[in-house]
Design a protein around this motif. Structure first.
Motif, mmCIF file in Angstrom:
data_model
loop_
_atom_site.group_PDB
_atom_site.id
_atom_site.type_symbol
_atom_site.label_atom_id
_atom_site.label_comp_id
_atom_site.label_asym_id
_atom_site.label_seq_id
_atom_site.Cartn_x
_atom_site.Cartn_y
_atom_site.Cartn_z
ATOM 1 N N MET A 27 1.592 -2.386 -12.477
ATOM 2 C CA MET A 27 0.721 -1.831 -11.459
ATOM 3 C C MET A 27 1.549 -1.515 -10.209
ATOM 4 O O MET A 27 2.291 -2.351 -9.717
ATOM 5 C CB MET A 27 -0.382 -2.840 -11.138
ATOM 6 N N VAL A 28 1.409 -0.339 -9.701
ATOM 7 C CA VAL A 28 2.121 0.097 -8.507
ATOM 8 C C VAL A 28 1.232 -0.149 -7.297
ATOM 9 O O VAL A 28 0.045 0.176 -7.311
ATOM 10 C CB VAL A 28 2.499 1.596 -8.605
ATOM 11 N N ALA A 29 1.802 -0.731 -6.247
ATOM 12 C CA ALA A 29 1.041 -1.002 -5.026
ATOM 13 C C ALA A 29 0.638 0.300 -4.347
ATOM 14 O O ALA A 29 1.365 1.285 -4.398
ATOM 15 C CB ALA A 29 1.881 -1.833 -4.074
ATOM 16 N N ASN A 30 -0.504 0.277 -3.720
ATOM 17 C CA ASN A 30 -0.960 1.426 -2.937
ATOM 18 C C ASN A 30 -0.433 1.235 -1.515
ATOM 19 O O ASN A 30 -1.032 0.547 -0.697
ATOM 20 C CB ASN A 30 -2.480 1.521 -2.955
ATOM 21 N N PHE A 31 0.714 1.842 -1.220
ATOM 22 C CA PHE A 31 1.372 1.660 0.064
ATOM 23 C C PHE A 31 0.672 2.392 1.208
ATOM 24 O O PHE A 31 1.010 2.186 2.368
ATOM 25 C CB PHE A 31 2.841 2.095 -0.028
ATOM 26 N N ASP A 32 -0.273 3.241 0.898
ATOM 27 C CA ASP A 32 -0.976 4.012 1.926
ATOM 28 C C ASP A 32 -2.404 3.532 2.163
ATOM 29 O O ASP A 32 -3.124 4.107 2.969
ATOM 30 C CB ASP A 32 -1.001 5.500 1.531
ATOM 31 N N GLU A 33 -2.820 2.486 1.474
ATOM 32 C CA GLU A 33 -4.183 1.970 1.593
ATOM 33 C C GLU A 33 -4.424 1.408 2.992
ATOM 34 O O GLU A 33 -3.596 0.680 3.540
ATOM 35 C CB GLU A 33 -4.399 0.869 0.547
ATOM 36 N N ASP A 34 -5.558 1.752 3.593
ATOM 37 C CA ASP A 34 -5.967 1.146 4.856
ATOM 38 C C ASP A 34 -6.442 -0.269 4.554
ATOM 39 O O ASP A 34 -7.233 -0.479 3.636
ATOM 40 C CB ASP A 34 -7.105 1.935 5.504
ATOM 41 N N VAL A 35 -5.958 -1.224 5.335
ATOM 42 C CA VAL A 35 -6.337 -2.618 5.110
ATOM 43 C C VAL A 35 -6.828 -3.232 6.403
ATOM 44 O O VAL A 35 -6.471 -2.799 7.499
ATOM 45 C CB VAL A 35 -5.150 -3.457 4.558
ATOM 46 N N GLU A 36 -7.641 -4.243 6.248
ATOM 47 C CA GLU A 36 -8.129 -4.983 7.399
ATOM 48 C C GLU A 36 -7.108 -6.037 7.828
ATOM 49 O O GLU A 36 -6.962 -6.341 9.000
ATOM 50 C CB GLU A 36 -9.450 -5.660 7.013
ATOM 51 N N ARG A 37 -6.394 -6.593 6.864
ATOM 52 C CA ARG A 37 -5.470 -7.697 7.127
ATOM 53 C C ARG A 37 -4.186 -7.482 6.335
ATOM 54 O O ARG A 37 -4.236 -7.109 5.168
ATOM 55 C CB ARG A 37 -6.147 -8.992 6.693
ATOM 56 N N VAL A 38 -3.036 -7.742 6.956
ATOM 57 C CA VAL A 38 -1.753 -7.589 6.265
ATOM 58 C C VAL A 38 -1.533 -8.744 5.292
ATOM 59 O O VAL A 38 -2.161 -9.799 5.399
ATOM 60 C CB VAL A 38 -0.563 -7.507 7.253
ATOM 61 N N ILE A 39 -0.627 -8.574 4.358
ATOM 62 C CA ILE A 39 -0.265 -9.641 3.422
ATOM 63 C C ILE A 39 0.454 -10.744 4.192
ATOM 64 O O ILE A 39 1.366 -10.472 4.972
ATOM 65 C CB ILE A 39 0.663 -9.101 2.308
#
Length: 193
Positions: free
Chosen positions: A1-13
């Motif tokens: 699975m490839v990460a979605n590097f452009d996804e809008d997120v509420e909280r960082v990892i």
């Protein structure tokens, strides 16, 4: 699975762990000696301007960087307040207190915050170090205590005498009884802050 590097997120990892702390000093030799003694650490690498120390499986937990022209720490300026190290039991916390005392490292402030029982120290540059033990077996229970009326009234805690606690442990008092914070009512920070 490839990460979605452009996804809008509420909280960082969040990081998986805190790796190390680097301290800047104008007093390299004394600082290295202090942290070797204080942490029971070994020097992994050292030269005339830098030392890496470890007390566990990590390649370094503390790095000390000697930078020419570094000014002495001023208590009233912004910056890191302290670094904290956790022990697995109250007995280990108090044993390390006694061992440090034997090595000429006196405590600055023993306090039961509620979530932790802590003993603070200062290094040769004036940086504060907290040694602590968790008072609750479950992190959720500690969080609940921090949401309580008692903690809201006094988030600082109640001072204690490590020597008295050592006597009580030696006499057979269980750790979990000692770690219950005594409620002393509202209080502010000690005057050394």
């Amino acid at each position: 699975m490839v990460a979605n590097f452009d996804e809008d997120v509420e909280r960082v990892i969040s990081p998986s762990k805190l790796a190390h702390v680097v301290l800047r000093t104008n007093n390299l030799e004394n600082m290295v000696t202090f942290y070797k003694t204080f942490l029971g650490a070994k020097v992994i690498y050292e030269n005339e301007m830098l030392a890496f120390l470890s007390y566990d499986e990590e390649h370094h937990r503390i790095a000390i960087l000697g930078v020419p022209g570094t000014q002495a720490k001023q208590q009233t300026t912004c910056g890191l307040e302290h670094i904290a190290f956790t022990f697995s039991s109250l007995t280990d916390l108090l044993l390390s207190y006694r061992q440090r005392k034997q090595k000429g490292i006196p405590p600055l402030w023993p306090v039961n915050h509620g979530p932790t029982t802590s003993i603070y120290y200062k290094d040769p540059d004036g940086n504060m170090i907290e040694t602590q033990v968790d008072n609750f077996d479950d992190p959720d229970a500690a969080t609940e205590f921090m949401k309580s009326k008692h903690f809201s009234e006094n988030p600082i805690g109640a001072d204690f005498d490590p020597e008295e606690w050592i006597e009580q442990l030696t006499a057979g008092k269980p750790e979990n009884e000692l770690k219950v914070r005594k409620e002393v009512g509202p209080r502010g920070l000690p005057d050394f802050f």
